[in-house]
Scaffold this active site. Structure first.
Site, short mmCIF file in Angstrom:
data_model
loop_
_atom_site.label_atom_id
_atom_site.label_comp_id
_atom_site.label_asym_id
_atom_site.label_seq_id
_atom_site.Cartn_x
_atom_site.Cartn_y
_atom_site.Cartn_z
N THR A 1 -0.69 -1.39 -0.37
CA THR A 1 -0.22 -2.02 0.66
C THR A 1 -1.22 -1.58 1.80
O THR A 1 -1.69 -0.42 1.84
CB THR A 1 1.27 -1.42 1.15
OG1 THR A 1 2.26 -1.86 0.12
CG2 THR A 1 1.49 -2.27 2.43
N ARG B 1 8.20 -5.22 -2.28
CA ARG B 1 7.76 -5.74 -3.53
C ARG B 1 8.88 -6.11 -4.56
O ARG B 1 9.03 -7.27 -4.87
CB ARG B 1 6.90 -4.68 -4.21
CG ARG B 1 5.49 -4.61 -3.55
CD ARG B 1 4.85 -3.62 -4.11
NE ARG B 1 3.66 -3.17 -3.16
CZ ARG B 1 2.41 -3.70 -3.32
NH1 ARG B 1 2.23 -4.79 -3.98
NH2 ARG B 1 1.55 -3.38 -2.40
N LEU C 1 3.31 4.09 2.93
CA LEU C 1 2.90 2.72 2.38
C LEU C 1 2.29 2.98 0.87
O LEU C 1 1.74 3.86 0.50
CB LEU C 1 1.63 1.94 3.20
CG LEU C 1 2.25 1.49 4.47
CD1 LEU C 1 1.02 1.21 5.58
CD2 LEU C 1 3.02 0.65 4.64
N ASP C 2 2.61 2.07 -0.01
CA ASP C 2 2.10 2.10 -1.15
C ASP C 2 0.54 2.03 -1.32
O ASP C 2 0.10 1.45 -0.39
CB ASP C 2 2.57 0.76 -2.06
CG ASP C 2 4.06 0.64 -2.13
OD1 ASP C 2 5.01 1.57 -1.93
OD2 ASP C 2 4.48 -0.52 -2.41
N ARG C 3 0.39 2.57 -2.37
CA ARG C 3 -1.40 2.66 -2.31
C ARG C 3 -1.98 1.24 -2.18
O ARG C 3 -3.20 1.11 -1.51
CB ARG C 3 -1.63 3.08 -3.98
CG ARG C 3 -3.11 3.48 -4.22
CD ARG C 3 -3.39 4.44 -4.87
NE ARG C 3 -3.06 4.52 -6.23
CZ ARG C 3 -3.88 4.35 -7.28
NH1 ARG C 3 -5.37 4.44 -7.18
NH2 ARG C 3 -3.32 4.25 -8.58
#
Ligand code: URA
Length: 235
Positions: free
Chosen positions: A105, A189, A101-103
């Site tokens: 998210t 995103r 997961l993105d930082r």
């Protein structure tokens, strides 16, 4: 830890033999053949010798972490930033995240030491659905919803059909549940950006049929036996 020491500690071979195996191309790290004997094994590296994943004699463990914002999905960070490893310190096994997961998210992150399951789930052929709740800027019109459902161009890649459900729409923003089965970098995103409604907040709420439910941010729970069976049964 140096690669030969790591292999020796796993009981596979002496350090000298480990170096020979490495030179001969029999050692893979994270799926890639490594011939560099001085390779430094990182905490989340997966080392295979002759196709056998090391560290698998440990008791298998499967957890769901509710990842908070600002935390990196990795077991270590060269710049010393906080990672998911900080949140699972009391788990003795060498677990690692499955996917990322993105930082910024939040939400459901599967972590395990089961390399076989992790490899299968990470394989592009494996199309497990993932559901995200997004707060996006602007009005997500019917037309934009349709575009997201049919597939949008996120820069050289057209996304596969997605499920999109608007939970709430106000004048300035929308709460949307979106389900995809691909895992391109920052895909959700990019999809919302492509239709002109950039994501403000993003949380993964489901992996397949498995829910985040009421797990507090920054905490984890072990999967039930049924949940593990469910993941192993995915094709
Ligand atoms: N899609 C994104 O854009 N970010 C994530 O973290 C996961 C999916």
């Amino acid at each position: 830890m140096r690669l030969n020491k790591y292999i020796a500690q796993a009981g596979i071979a002496s350090r000298r033999k480990a170096d020979e195996l490495t030179k001969a191309g029999n050692v893979k790290v994270n799926g890639i053949v490594i011939r560099e004997m001085g390779y430094d094994v990182k905490p989340d590296d997966r080392v295979e010798v002759n196709g056998r994943l090391l560290g698998t004699s440990e008791k298998p463990v499967y957890i769901f972490l509710n990842k908070p914002k600002g935390i990196i999905t990795s077991m270590s960070d060269e710049q010393g930033r906080p990672t998911v490893a900080d949140l699972v310190q009391d788990i003795p096994q060498r677990i690692f995240p499955v996917g990322r997961l993105d930082r910024d998210t939040t939400g459901l992150l599967l972590m395990t030491n089961d390399g076989e399951l992790a490899n299968r789930l990470a394989h592009p052929k494996f199309h497990i659905e993932k559901t995200y709740r997004a707060i996006v800027a602007g009005v997500l019109s019917e037309k934009k919803q349709r575009a997201l459902r049919n597939g949008v161009d996120i820069g050289g890649f057209v996304t596969s059909p997605a499920k999109v459900e608007v939970v709430r729409q106000t004048e300035k923003s929308a709460v949307v549940d979106i389900t995809i089965h691909e895992g391109k970098n920052r895909q959700v995103r990019k999809m919302f950006k492509a239709v002109g409604c950039p994501v403000k907040e993003l949380c993964r709420t489901k992996i397949g049929d498995l829910y985040l439910a009421r797990l507090k941010e920054g905490t984890y729970r072990k999967l039930t036996r049924q949940e593990v069976e469910y993941l192993k049964g995915q094709k």
